[in-house]
Design a protein around this motif. Structure first.
Motif, PDB file in Angstrom:
ATOM      1  N   LEU A  86      -7.940   9.345   6.292  1.00  0.00           N
ATOM      2  CA  LEU A  86      -7.198   9.200   7.121  1.00  0.00           C
ATOM      3  C   LEU A  86      -6.512   7.904   6.395  1.00  0.00           C
ATOM      4  O   LEU A  86      -6.925   6.539   6.989  1.00  0.00           O
ATOM      5  CB  LEU A  86      -6.896   8.783   9.165  1.00  0.00           C
ATOM      6  CG  LEU A  86      -7.221  10.412   9.762  1.00  0.00           C
ATOM      7  CD1 LEU A  86      -7.216   9.350  11.026  1.00  0.00           C
ATOM      8  CD2 LEU A  86      -6.894  11.078   9.742  1.00  0.00           C
ATOM      9  N   TYR A 124      -7.142  -5.491  -7.676  1.00  0.00           N
ATOM     10  CA  TYR A 124      -9.066  -5.849  -7.423  1.00  0.00           C
ATOM     11  C   TYR A 124     -10.213  -4.720  -6.834  1.00  0.00           C
ATOM     12  O   TYR A 124      -9.269  -3.783  -7.522  1.00  0.00           O
ATOM     13  CB  TYR A 124      -8.635  -6.415  -5.810  1.00  0.00           C
ATOM     14  CG  TYR A 124      -9.386  -6.270  -4.566  1.00  0.00           C
ATOM     15  CD1 TYR A 124      -9.367  -4.855  -4.171  1.00  0.00           C
ATOM     16  CD2 TYR A 124      -7.300  -5.821  -4.248  1.00  0.00           C
ATOM     17  CE1 TYR A 124      -9.216  -4.235  -3.096  1.00  0.00           C
ATOM     18  CE2 TYR A 124      -6.625  -4.947  -3.012  1.00  0.00           C
ATOM     19  CZ  TYR A 124      -8.347  -4.108  -2.356  1.00  0.00           C
ATOM     20  OH  TYR A 124      -7.231  -3.255  -1.369  1.00  0.00           O
ATOM     21  N   ALA A 147      -8.316  -5.670   5.815  1.00  0.00           N
ATOM     22  CA  ALA A 147      -6.790  -5.210   5.379  1.00  0.00           C
ATOM     23  C   ALA A 147      -5.647  -4.946   6.729  1.00  0.00           C
ATOM     24  O   ALA A 147      -4.388  -4.375   5.921  1.00  0.00           O
ATOM     25  CB  ALA A 147      -6.790  -3.574   5.065  1.00  0.00           C
ATOM     26  N   LEU A 185     -11.487  -1.189   5.747  1.00  0.00           N
ATOM     27  CA  LEU A 185     -10.403  -1.265   6.320  1.00  0.00           C
ATOM     28  C   LEU A 185      -9.703  -2.432   7.575  1.00  0.00           C
ATOM     29  O   LEU A 185      -8.917  -2.621   7.400  1.00  0.00           O
ATOM     30  CB  LEU A 185     -10.061  -0.207   7.714  1.00  0.00           C
ATOM     31  CG  LEU A 185      -9.658  -0.035   8.859  1.00  0.00           C
ATOM     32  CD1 LEU A 185      -8.195   0.419   8.014  1.00  0.00           C
ATOM     33  CD2 LEU A 185      -9.740   1.078   9.687  1.00  0.00           C
ATOM     34  N   ILE A 218      -7.487  -0.368  17.489  1.00  0.00           N
ATOM     35  CA  ILE A 218      -8.308   0.896  17.034  1.00  0.00           C
ATOM     36  C   ILE A 218      -9.794   1.157  17.154  1.00  0.00           C
ATOM     37  O   ILE A 218     -10.169   2.322  17.782  1.00  0.00           O
ATOM     38  CB  ILE A 218      -8.612   0.265  15.617  1.00  0.00           C
ATOM     39  CG1 ILE A 218      -7.346   0.731  14.430  1.00  0.00           C
ATOM     40  CG2 ILE A 218      -8.936   1.341  14.331  1.00  0.00           C
ATOM     41  CD1 ILE A 218      -6.914   0.607  12.548  1.00  0.00           C
ATOM     42  N   GLY A 233      -8.754   4.825   5.944  1.00  0.00           N
ATOM     43  CA  GLY A 233      -8.386   3.529   5.679  1.00  0.00           C
ATOM     44  C   GLY A 233      -9.160   3.828   4.141  1.00  0.00           C
ATOM     45  O   GLY A 233      -9.486   3.361   3.527  1.00  0.00           O
ATOM     46  N   ILE A 249      -2.303   5.009   6.876  1.00  0.00           N
ATOM     47  CA  ILE A 249      -2.186   4.519   7.836  1.00  0.00           C
ATOM     48  C   ILE A 249      -0.629   5.436   7.200  1.00  0.00           C
ATOM     49  O   ILE A 249      -0.177   6.105   7.052  1.00  0.00           O
ATOM     50  CB  ILE A 249      -1.585   3.154   6.933  1.00  0.00           C
ATOM     51  CG1 ILE A 249      -0.073   2.473   7.968  1.00  0.00           C
ATOM     52  CG2 ILE A 249      -0.730   3.229   5.174  1.00  0.00           C
ATOM     53  CD1 ILE A 249      -0.910   1.215   8.660  1.00  0.00           C
ATOM     54  N   THR A 305     -13.168  -2.537  -5.147  1.00  0.00           N
ATOM     55  CA  THR A 305     -13.296  -2.517  -3.583  1.00  0.00           C
ATOM     56  C   THR A 305     -14.900  -1.891  -4.420  1.00  0.00           C
ATOM     57  O   THR A 305     -15.266  -1.288  -5.218  1.00  0.00           O
ATOM     58  CB  THR A 305     -13.051  -0.877  -2.894  1.00  0.00           C
ATOM     59  OG1 THR A 305     -12.388  -0.267  -3.802  1.00  0.00           O
ATOM     60  CG2 THR A 305     -12.160  -1.675  -2.145  1.00  0.00           C
ATOM     61  N   TYR A 337       0.774  -1.381  -0.199  1.00  0.00           N
ATOM     62  CA  TYR A 337      -0.156   0.007   0.152  1.00  0.00           C
ATOM     63  C   TYR A 337       0.802   1.214  -0.288  1.00  0.00           C
ATOM     64  O   TYR A 337       0.449   2.429  -0.453  1.00  0.00           O
ATOM     65  CB  TYR A 337      -0.454   0.163   1.287  1.00  0.00           C
ATOM     66  CG  TYR A 337      -2.390  -0.697   1.085  1.00  0.00           C
ATOM     67  CD1 TYR A 337      -2.861  -0.743   0.138  1.00  0.00           C
ATOM     68  CD2 TYR A 337      -2.219  -2.428   1.614  1.00  0.00           C
ATOM     69  CE1 TYR A 337      -4.140  -1.119   0.478  1.00  0.00           C
ATOM     70  CE2 TYR A 337      -4.099  -2.949   1.505  1.00  0.00           C
ATOM     71  CZ  TYR A 337      -4.329  -2.521   0.685  1.00  0.00           C
ATOM     72  OH  TYR A 337      -5.769  -3.124   0.795  1.00  0.00           O
ATOM     73  N   PRO A 350     -16.660   1.197  -3.919  1.00  0.00           N
ATOM     74  CA  PRO A 350     -17.067   3.142  -5.104  1.00  0.00           C
ATOM     75  C   PRO A 350     -16.588   2.485  -5.691  1.00  0.00           C
ATOM     76  O   PRO A 350     -16.849   3.907  -6.766  1.00  0.00           O
ATOM     77  CB  PRO A 350     -16.018   3.019  -3.598  1.00  0.00           C
ATOM     78  CG  PRO A 350     -15.065   2.587  -2.642  1.00  0.00           C
ATOM     79  CD  PRO A 350     -16.023   1.079  -2.655  1.00  0.00           C
ATOM     80  N   TYR A 351     -15.524   1.676  -6.348  1.00  0.00           N
ATOM     81  CA  TYR A 351     -14.682   1.518  -7.648  1.00  0.00           C
ATOM     82  C   TYR A 351     -16.090   1.073  -8.742  1.00  0.00           C
ATOM     83  O   TYR A 351     -16.144   0.634  -9.508  1.00  0.00           O
ATOM     84  CB  TYR A 351     -13.957   0.613  -8.013  1.00  0.00           C
ATOM     85  CG  TYR A 351     -12.630   1.565  -7.038  1.00  0.00           C
ATOM     86  CD1 TYR A 351     -11.890   2.318  -8.405  1.00  0.00           C
ATOM     87  CD2 TYR A 351     -12.891   1.424  -5.696  1.00  0.00           C
ATOM     88  CE1 TYR A 351     -11.275   3.312  -7.635  1.00  0.00           C
ATOM     89  CE2 TYR A 351     -11.231   1.972  -5.539  1.00  0.00           C
ATOM     90  CZ  TYR A 351     -10.716   2.787  -5.671  1.00  0.00           C
ATOM     91  OH  TYR A 351      -9.634   3.749  -5.311  1.00  0.00           O
TER      92      TYR A 351
HETATM   93  C1  SAM Z   1      -8.465  -2.281   0.859  1.00  0.00           C
HETATM   94  S1  SAM Z   1      -7.792  -1.188   1.105  1.00  0.00           S
HETATM   95  C2  SAM Z   1      -9.492   0.019   1.091  1.00  0.00           C
HETATM   96  C3  SAM Z   1      -9.325   1.324   0.290  1.00  0.00           C
HETATM   97  C4  SAM Z   1     -10.507   1.724   0.182  1.00  0.00           C
HETATM   98  N1  SAM Z   1     -11.545   2.290   1.442  1.00  0.00           N
HETATM   99  C5  SAM Z   1     -11.628   1.584  -1.038  1.00  0.00           C
HETATM  100  O1  SAM Z   1     -12.727   0.888  -0.467  1.00  0.00           O
HETATM  101  O2  SAM Z   1     -11.677   1.724  -2.202  1.00  0.00           O
HETATM  102  C6  SAM Z   1      -7.422  -0.813   2.971  1.00  0.00           C
HETATM  103  C7  SAM Z   1      -6.790   0.944   2.922  1.00  0.00           C
HETATM  104  O3  SAM Z   1      -6.601   1.055   4.304  1.00  0.00           O
HETATM  105  C8  SAM Z   1      -5.245   1.697   4.910  1.00  0.00           C
HETATM  106  N2  SAM Z   1      -5.144   0.949   6.738  1.00  0.00           N
HETATM  107  C9  SAM Z   1      -4.460  -0.097   7.080  1.00  0.00           C
HETATM  108  N3  SAM Z   1      -4.135   0.286   7.925  1.00  0.00           N
HETATM  109  C10 SAM Z   1      -4.200   1.035   7.974  1.00  0.00           C
HETATM  110  C11 SAM Z   1      -4.202   2.418   9.429  1.00  0.00           C
HETATM  111  N4  SAM Z   1      -3.812   1.725  10.325  1.00  0.00           N
HETATM  112  N5  SAM Z   1      -5.189   3.306   9.898  1.00  0.00           N
HETATM  113  C12 SAM Z   1      -5.530   4.323   8.383  1.00  0.00           C
HETATM  114  N6  SAM Z   1      -5.599   3.513   7.086  1.00  0.00           N
HETATM  115  C13 SAM Z   1      -5.588   2.194   6.960  1.00  0.00           C
HETATM  116  C14 SAM Z   1      -4.585   1.422   3.822  1.00  0.00           C
HETATM  117  O4  SAM Z   1      -3.634   1.821   3.617  1.00  0.00           O
HETATM  118  C15 SAM Z   1      -5.656   1.056   2.694  1.00  0.00           C
HETATM  119  O5  SAM Z   1      -5.153   2.312   2.117  1.00  0.00           O
END
Ligand code: SAM
Length: 340
Positions: free
Chosen positions: A105, A38, A128, A125, A190, A75, A107, A40, A25, A42-43
């Motif tokens: 927000l 892949y 992942a 989020l 979290i 995320g 990571i 998600t 990421y 929203p896409y």
């Molecule tokens: C599977 S992606 C989903 C992205 C977006 N929400 C979507 O639906 O397309 C997971 C996202 O969570 C972020 N992420 C992982 N750990 C995180 C954390 N502790 N705080 C904030 N974001 C985080 C990753 O960097 C990644 O962009």
């Protein structure tokens, strides 16, 4: 990492996904959509963000509070969902929009406000986050560690974290001999962090996940860990290091129990399909049809909606969990009888 290069699976997964230079990421390569690995929700179609926007507006309006309302997306990835939600709020819920203080927000960001009054939402989020993996061996729990080398090997050892047995008791009422389970301790952290900051509001979570009966019903000897690479799904985390997504199902039993321990109120867990229908999907589809979605030139739109609605697809496997934090359970406040 210890000197012999053996680490917990959680640490290995964290390096693969979030190492500042080589993590999946963090590398800046294309992740979502046709040119990525892949999709998600929203896409699939803008309708998804619009319907979520309506739901979020309603939850924000329930707060009956003065002053700014926080709308925090955790995320957010490329931010496409947040943008769609904000456009919807501006167009359809202008009074709420005028009061919203939106933050997205990712990571490594430390921008969570000290006091939150509003809604915290996330899409995919928690699935992942890095997880510990444990195997049931002679009715005891053994942790699976990763030893780096050629080839990478798994070794079993004693549990690395005293919170794992409690997680396992909460999350899995029946342990099966020889089976592998994931413990997502970061997820619990979290929720605890949010609790420390929440003045009052809601947490709305969309994610792949199970409750206990689904774990029981499915024969997942190796757990729920999956890898996504170029739209192919497989279960070997030790290839394509830093170039494939690693994900594991959210244990909604633990998710809900943690919220309960923190004094939050859990709404029933729903499928994404049930959630979208509750929030007006059918009406929106009729509107779309009136606006000509059946015309050939709107083929792409049609395919997007189809992806969102296909039985057994993303909307059936994704779940939606809403939780109320520090809100009166009864009295002047309603969670909405016909809403989720
Ligand atoms: C599977 S992606 C989903 C992205 C977006 N929400 C979507 O639906 O397309 C997971 C996202 O969570 C972020 N992420 C992982 N750990 C995180 C954390 N502790 N705080 C904030 N974001 C985080 C990753 O960097 C990644 O962009």
């Amino acid at each position: 990492m210890s000197p012999d290069r053996t680490m917990t699976f959680a640490r290995f997964m964290e390096l693969c996904l979030y190492d500042p230079e080589a993590g999946y990421y963090r590398r800046g390569s294309k992740i979502f959509g046709p040119g990525g690995d892949y999709y998600t929700s929203p896409y699939t179609h803008p309708l998804f963000a619009q319907i979520l926007g309506d739901a979020l507006a309603w939850y924000l309006s329930c707060l009956d509070a003065d002053g700014p309302l926080d709308l925090i997306e955790l995320g957010a990835g490329e931010g496409i969902l947040g943008k769609g939600v904000l456009v919807r709020l501006e167009n359809r819920h202008p009074r709420i929009f005028a009061r919203v203080r939106y933050r997205s927000l990712e990571i490594g960001d430390d921008g969570l406000p000290e006091r939150i009054q509003g809604v915290v939402f996330s899409n995919e989020l928690f699935d992942a986050l890095p997880v510990h993996r444990v195997r049931v061996s002679q009715s005891e729990l053994k942790e699976i560690f990763v030893r780096l080398g050629e080839p990478i090997a798994e070794v079993e050892g004693e549990l690395s974290d005293p919170r794992i047995p409690e997680y396992m008791r909460l999350g899995f009422p029946r342990w099966r001999e020889g089976y592998v389970y994931e413990a997502n301790l970061r997820m619990v952290e979290i929720l605890e962090d949010l609790d420390r900051r929440f003045q009052r509001g809601f947490v709305l979570t969309l994610d792949y996940g199970f409750e206990a009966p689904e774990y029981e019903a499915m024969d997942r000897r190796d757990g729920t860990l999956l890898c996504y690479h170029r739209h192919r799904i497989h279960s070997n985390p030790y290839v394509n290091l830093g170039r494939q997504d690693l994900t594991s199902h959210v244990n909604f039993r633990v998710f809900r129990a943690t919220a309960g321990r923190l004094g939050w109120t859990n709404r029933p867990l729903r499928s994404q399909r049930q959630f979208l229908v509750k929030w007006g999907l059918e009406t929106r589809l009729l509107d779309e049809e009136r606006m000509g979605i059946l015309q050939a030139e709107r083929l792409e739109d049609r395919l997007g909606i189809k992806a969102l609605l296909t039985p057994g697809g993303i909307s059936d496997t994704l779940k939606v969990q809403v939780q109320a934090v520090r809100l009166p359970a009864a009295g002047g406040f309603r969670l909405g009888p016909s809403r989720i």
